[in-house]
Design an enzyme around this catalytic site. Sequence first.
Site, mmCIF file in Angstrom:
data_model
loop_
_atom_site.group_PDB
_atom_site.id
_atom_site.type_symbol
_atom_site.label_atom_id
_atom_site.label_comp_id
_atom_site.label_asym_id
_atom_site.label_seq_id
_atom_site.Cartn_x
_atom_site.Cartn_y
_atom_site.Cartn_z
ATOM 1 N N ALA A 519 29.931 -21.406 45.075
ATOM 2 C CA ALA A 519 30.099 -22.182 46.307
ATOM 3 C C ALA A 519 28.873 -22.188 47.199
ATOM 4 O O ALA A 519 28.885 -22.825 48.257
ATOM 5 C CB ALA A 519 31.285 -21.629 47.095
ATOM 6 N N ILE A 641 24.627 -33.763 42.007
ATOM 7 C CA ILE A 641 23.689 -32.807 41.439
ATOM 8 C C ILE A 641 22.437 -32.779 42.302
ATOM 9 O O ILE A 641 21.732 -33.783 42.438
ATOM 10 C CB ILE A 641 23.336 -33.183 39.988
ATOM 11 C CG1 ILE A 641 24.607 -33.187 39.123
ATOM 12 C CG2 ILE A 641 22.302 -32.230 39.421
ATOM 13 C CD1 ILE A 641 25.364 -31.890 39.100
ATOM 14 N N PRO A 644 18.769 -31.483 38.809
ATOM 15 C CA PRO A 644 19.241 -31.462 37.416
ATOM 16 C C PRO A 644 18.621 -30.353 36.579
ATOM 17 O O PRO A 644 19.285 -29.792 35.696
ATOM 18 C CB PRO A 644 18.833 -32.842 36.891
ATOM 19 C CG PRO A 644 18.671 -33.692 38.098
ATOM 20 C CD PRO A 644 18.201 -32.779 39.185
ATOM 21 N N GLU A 717 29.520 -20.974 37.268
ATOM 22 C CA GLU A 717 30.530 -20.260 36.500
ATOM 23 C C GLU A 717 31.294 -21.137 35.512
ATOM 24 O O GLU A 717 31.929 -20.626 34.591
ATOM 25 C CB GLU A 717 31.516 -19.576 37.458
ATOM 26 C CG GLU A 717 30.853 -18.455 38.236
ATOM 27 C CD GLU A 717 31.652 -18.003 39.448
ATOM 28 O OE1 GLU A 717 32.338 -16.976 39.348
ATOM 29 O OE2 GLU A 717 31.577 -18.678 40.495
#
Length: 751
Positions: A519, A641, A644, A717
Amino acid sequence: MAEIALTSAPQRARHGSSMGQPLTRRDGPLKVTGRATFAADNVADGTLHAALCVARIARGRVTHLDVAAAEAHPGVVAVMTPDNAPALAQHPDDKPHGFIFRLDLLQDSAVRHANQPIAVVIAETLEAATEGARLLSPRYEAETPRIGLDAEPPFTPPGIGVGQPPEETHGDVEAGLVAASRRIAATYETPAQYHNAMEPHAAVASWDGDRLTLHTPSQGMSMAQGRLAGLFGIAPENIRIESPFLGGGFGSKGLISGPQILACMAARLVGRPVKLVLARAQMYGPVGHRAETRQSFRLGADDAGKLTALEHETLTASSRFDDFFEPAGGVSHTLYASPAIAVRHQAVRVDTGTPLFMRAPGEASGSVALESAIDEMALACGMDPLEFRLANYAEVEPISGKPFSSKALRECYARGGERFGWSARPRAPRQTRDANGLLVGWGMGTATFPALMFEAQAKAELRADGTGLIETGAHDMGQGAWTALGQIAADGLGIGLDRLTFRMGSSDLPNAGIAGGSAHTATAGGAIHAAGQAVIAQLADLATNDSASPLYGAGNAGFVARDGRLFRRDDESRSEAYSDILARAGRASLTATGKASTDPAAAKTYAMHAHGAVFAEVKVDPDLGQIRVTRLVGAFAAGRIVNPRLVTSQYYGGMIWGMSFALHEHAAMDARTGRFLNDNLGEYHVPVNADTPAMEAILVHEDDAHVNALGIKGVGEIGITGSAGAIANAVWHATGIRVREIPITLDKLLG
């Protein structure tokens, strides 16, 4: 306080905003040249070295320490034991709130787990401290430890993870199983796993009266401040934590651990700075781990291959003295649609350190079991595993009924499968061999992780020369925060990266929340963006109220901030440089603060997840059972994103950890003594370069307007959650043997 002036030339010309550009790491030159200072590098003159003496039993008490022998060693300055440890203002077993966990801080002679610190030796050199710790020669009154999931009768814990209910149900599972034409029941086991970050937990602590300075790797400096303030009875603002770089965290550095606090206590005892770095073996116990699980499934499906029931029951373990229960069942109420779902958790207490957060806590252990069970269900229905998942993926979160971006998951399935060549996969196992006679298997797994966001603050300054400054107490544990957050900062101020100075990694800066739960980019980035926009709003107000400005009176039209200029949104031919606006206003700079947090209304209405699909190829020696992963392809949809290049790197890291989970990683413990048998990197197996296959990560575009203002989801994750299951399923496809005890090792294929 760390700062990076982001002035290095980009690898290629940049077009458009900084966000979305595959920039190289801005902190890379510091790391490869050794100029990045990690916690243990901060050794001032006069700093003493500390070494832990840790328990070699798992349950009982210490009856004797040979303190005199240790103190007689040349170079030893002091030995800290329960008899002389500085008094604390708060007992370390007190729990003022649910996000505080109990610590072993030399309060008594009790031993609650192996490798528990029982004394600290402080000396002029590391060698003297280490030798002094050995001379303590502890003696014990040992009790028989309780180890393993069958150590005691299980109980229903009060909560799992952090405040989640231990049981969630939807519909009637028993009726769903009766209605099913196909059923399976299977049990999977996952082992305890222990943190082995490249940088062990370290602390360099010094006191000046009641003011504490602590250099330590931290994923949550503000939370660490609060914990230290409570323990030492001082104001949080009297504690300065410096943590500009972490050599890996993965959850273990989210909360400050006992050994780090022992360094602060040692520094207070001797009145000099003290440095303490854990030895590798000492990380097994006092700094958290992933608990073992036993997960039982019952699934049913109808003639069309649609799920009619899904039951997922988890048995896990926590320590005897605290509560953290691995929420492995959570994945089963977020992925697959079924009219009946039951997720339940039970637990036992064992004589280990308290399990805590480890990369994808709950999702990692839960997904490898769930994805294996889904594969077994597909086989029972005579369906291709991808076809079965497409028939059953949820368009709304099954238990809550909240909608989420399920369209992105369908695209992940399609693009990942096409790139991998999934359509050529034979249905039956053990059908394919390579030129060397090795069995070849293909498997897949669905990836998911919640799109979390915490609270954060940031401060922005825009200067008359067109440069900017952003400050926030963010954390970079290797994921590229120095770069990605810098890109958000530059866009928020509408300037180039070469005009920006970025400060983070210190508790003296605005609280950036915790770098956990994938997060941090959304959380700290949201605050940075808000601070930048607040400054731009001030600048626009100056321009629109200045009759000499070409933007005069254009307030209702709105503005675009870009390349150090303000442009009218409806007429970009009308613009003005920041420097001109500030010069006429007689202002040297403008400053503002920004905050970010979850939108409660959006969280109440929408289920927020990142999604993906991972496809794996393995080769297995039919005679020896040796397994090699030869190919991994993952397709992931995770909102906007920012960079990248960095995101791809994070996906690779997650996929490699998934391989580690499936094939390598487990902690072995002697059940008779509660001691670890492989607390080192020689025997605690993790993948090395030779184990790492050809990998590809496909970034699937996704616009999710509900997660946060920037549309960012986490990527750190999610890679592990699809990969472990994909590899386990590929091993079955190669061999025809379904291994339900993770990790899958050669002996389980030969037995």
